[in-house]
Motif scaffolding. Structure first.
Motif, PDB file in Angstrom:
ATOM      1  N   ILE A  80      35.087  42.613  41.871  1.00  0.00           N
ATOM      2  CA  ILE A  80      36.422  42.618  41.701  1.00  0.00           C
ATOM      3  C   ILE A  80      36.952  44.165  41.371  1.00  0.00           C
ATOM      4  CG2 ILE A  80      38.213  42.039  39.821  1.00  0.00           C
ATOM      5  CD1 ILE A  80      36.043  40.215  38.591  1.00  0.00           C
ATOM      6  N   LEU A  81      37.871  44.358  42.519  1.00  0.00           N
ATOM      7  CA  LEU A  81      38.241  45.746  42.553  1.00  0.00           C
ATOM      8  C   LEU A  81      39.786  45.932  42.226  1.00  0.00           C
ATOM      9  CD1 LEU A  81      36.216  47.123  45.533  1.00  0.00           C
ATOM     10  CD2 LEU A  81      35.512  47.181  43.171  1.00  0.00           C
ATOM     11  N   ARG A  82      40.126  46.955  41.607  1.00  0.00           N
ATOM     12  CA  ARG A  82      41.723  47.223  41.547  1.00  0.00           C
ATOM     13  C   ARG A  82      42.100  47.606  42.814  1.00  0.00           C
ATOM     14  NH1 ARG A  82      41.998  51.930  38.114  1.00  0.00           N
ATOM     15  NH2 ARG A  82      42.635  53.119  39.762  1.00  0.00           N
ATOM     16  N   SER A  83      43.399  47.005  43.037  1.00  0.00           N
ATOM     17  CA  SER A  83      43.776  47.094  44.422  1.00  0.00           C
ATOM     18  C   SER A  83      44.420  48.507  45.082  1.00  0.00           C
ATOM     19  CB  SER A  83      45.125  46.161  44.702  1.00  0.00           C
ATOM     20  OG  SER A  83      45.891  46.345  43.738  1.00  0.00           O
ATOM     21  N   ASP A  84      44.640  49.142  44.022  1.00  0.00           N
ATOM     22  CA  ASP A  84      44.978  50.497  44.568  1.00  0.00           C
ATOM     23  C   ASP A  84      43.681  51.214  44.926  1.00  0.00           C
ATOM     24  OD1 ASP A  84      44.077  50.799  41.722  1.00  0.00           O
ATOM     25  OD2 ASP A  84      45.411  52.679  41.606  1.00  0.00           O
ATOM     26  N   LEU A  85      42.694  50.821  44.664  1.00  0.00           N
ATOM     27  CA  LEU A  85      41.352  51.784  45.142  1.00  0.00           C
ATOM     28  C   LEU A  85      41.000  51.413  46.704  1.00  0.00           C
ATOM     29  CD1 LEU A  85      39.101  51.417  41.929  1.00  0.00           C
ATOM     30  CD2 LEU A  85      40.477  53.343  42.506  1.00  0.00           C
ATOM     31  N   HIS A  86      41.883  50.572  47.134  1.00  0.00           N
ATOM     32  CA  HIS A  86      41.559  50.348  48.924  1.00  0.00           C
ATOM     33  C   HIS A  86      42.612  51.117  49.518  1.00  0.00           C
ATOM     34  CE1 HIS A  86      38.497  47.145  48.411  1.00  0.00           C
ATOM     35  NE2 HIS A  86      39.350  46.579  47.426  1.00  0.00           N
ATOM     36  N   THR A  87      42.155  51.421  50.729  1.00  0.00           N
ATOM     37  CA  THR A  87      43.035  52.042  51.646  1.00  0.00           C
ATOM     38  C   THR A  87      43.428  50.938  52.686  1.00  0.00           C
ATOM     39  OG1 THR A  87      42.258  54.126  51.288  1.00  0.00           O
ATOM     40  CG2 THR A  87      43.688  53.877  53.263  1.00  0.00           C
ATOM     41  N   TYR A  88      44.554  50.330  52.681  1.00  0.00           N
ATOM     42  CA  TYR A  88      44.696  49.360  53.638  1.00  0.00           C
ATOM     43  C   TYR A  88      45.052  49.981  55.148  1.00  0.00           C
ATOM     44  CZ  TYR A  88      44.748  46.466  49.521  1.00  0.00           C
ATOM     45  OH  TYR A  88      44.454  45.832  48.549  1.00  0.00           O
ATOM     46  N   ASN A 100      38.631  50.408  36.819  1.00  0.00           N
ATOM     47  CA  ASN A 100      38.646  50.156  38.332  1.00  0.00           C
ATOM     48  C   ASN A 100      38.100  49.053  38.874  1.00  0.00           C
ATOM     49  OD1 ASN A 100      39.116  53.035  38.450  1.00  0.00           O
ATOM     50  ND2 ASN A 100      36.842  53.545  38.196  1.00  0.00           N
ATOM     51  N   GLY A 101      37.261  48.264  38.080  1.00  0.00           N
ATOM     52  CA  GLY A 101      36.810  46.881  38.606  1.00  0.00           C
ATOM     53  C   GLY A 101      35.433  46.204  37.768  1.00  0.00           C
ATOM     54  N   TRP A 102      34.823  45.377  38.163  1.00  0.00           N
ATOM     55  CA  TRP A 102      33.634  44.940  37.886  1.00  0.00           C
ATOM     56  C   TRP A 102      32.919  44.219  38.638  1.00  0.00           C
ATOM     57  CZ3 TRP A 102      38.851  44.335  35.958  1.00  0.00           C
ATOM     58  CH2 TRP A 102      39.174  44.599  35.028  1.00  0.00           C
ATOM     59  N   PHE A 103      31.695  44.289  38.669  1.00  0.00           N
ATOM     60  CA  PHE A 103      30.710  43.493  39.437  1.00  0.00           C
ATOM     61  C   PHE A 103      30.229  42.338  38.425  1.00  0.00           C
ATOM     62  CE2 PHE A 103      28.244  46.812  37.467  1.00  0.00           C
ATOM     63  CZ  PHE A 103      27.146  46.211  37.291  1.00  0.00           C
ATOM     64  N   ILE A 104      29.920  41.150  39.049  1.00  0.00           N
ATOM     65  CA  ILE A 104      29.415  39.974  38.429  1.00  0.00           C
ATOM     66  C   ILE A 104      27.957  40.012  38.058  1.00  0.00           C
ATOM     67  CG2 ILE A 104      29.320  37.630  37.882  1.00  0.00           C
ATOM     68  CD1 ILE A 104      32.066  37.645  39.240  1.00  0.00           C
ATOM     69  N   MET A 142      39.260  40.553  44.790  1.00  0.00           N
ATOM     70  CA  MET A 142      38.009  39.914  44.754  1.00  0.00           C
ATOM     71  C   MET A 142      37.844  38.854  46.054  1.00  0.00           C
ATOM     72  SD  MET A 142      36.717  37.474  41.816  1.00  0.00           S
ATOM     73  CE  MET A 142      34.900  36.963  41.506  1.00  0.00           C
ATOM     74  N   THR A 143      36.596  38.867  46.539  1.00  0.00           N
ATOM     75  CA  THR A 143      36.740  37.790  47.713  1.00  0.00           C
ATOM     76  C   THR A 143      35.806  36.774  46.948  1.00  0.00           C
ATOM     77  OG1 THR A 143      36.034  39.613  49.279  1.00  0.00           O
ATOM     78  CG2 THR A 143      35.298  37.541  49.988  1.00  0.00           C
ATOM     79  N   VAL A 144      36.201  35.571  47.334  1.00  0.00           N
ATOM     80  CA  VAL A 144      35.617  34.601  47.023  1.00  0.00           C
ATOM     81  C   VAL A 144      35.427  33.277  47.891  1.00  0.00           C
ATOM     82  CG1 VAL A 144      36.072  32.373  45.205  1.00  0.00           C
ATOM     83  CG2 VAL A 144      37.029  34.517  44.614  1.00  0.00           C
TER      84      VAL A 144
END
Length: 168
Positions: free
Chosen positions: A57-65, A24-28, A1-3
């Protein structure tokens, strides 16, 4: 989540995410807009993620760093300039995110650190003069404005950004 530095998140957010790790995550979708120094707060009932960047808010494993965001399946630039499209992008990637089931953020406007365009956004009192129908204005005020209570302040860790002026 970016804040963003000028936003406050609910103290219930971390516990909720921890208890729902498989998602997977949420949007506000619902949140508040607060104008610095006011005693009231605007309750945005839907589409909060359409104009506040603190909304995904995204689950971190859904990102490819990787070094370059161009190669990432979820482009990090969307968190800043296209935050309102992240839910659609996640759905297109077959990893849909859900609306957060409670108001998750207070978006603070009208202070020196706020960089976004605030004109005609809900919660900006200047936007209220655009209502030509007095009944629409009354409905908006009655349904969406709330007193800024100690409970809301505590839940979001909200305190005045401007130093209080001492009277001599």
């Amino acid at each position: 989540m970016t804040v963003d530095a000028d936003d406050c998140v609910s103290r219930h957010l971390a516990e909720f995410v921890e208890l729902n790790r498989e998602q997977n995550g949420w949007f506000i979708d619902r949140g508040y807009v607060y104008r610095e120094g006011r005693k009231s707060i605007f309750y945005k009932r839907k589409n909060f993620n359409q104009w506040c960047g603190t909304c995904n808010i995204l689950r971190s494993d859904l990102h490819t760093y990787v070094e370059s965001t161009e190669l990432d399946s979820i482009d990090y630039r969307h968190f800043y300039t296209g935050h309102h499209r992240v839910a659609l992008k996640m759905e297109a990637n077959e990893t849909p995110i859900k609306p957060l089931p409670f108001p998750g953020v207070i978006y603070i406007i009208s202070h020196q650190d706020n960089l976004s365009n605030e004109q005609a956004k809900p919660g900006n009192s200047d936007a209220l003069v655009k209502f030509k129908n007095p009944l629409s204005l009354c409905k908006k005020v009655l349904l969406n404005y709330r007193f800024l209570t100690l409970s809301i302040r505590d839940e979001f860790g909200l305190y005045n950004l401007s130093p209080s002026k001492k009277k001599d």
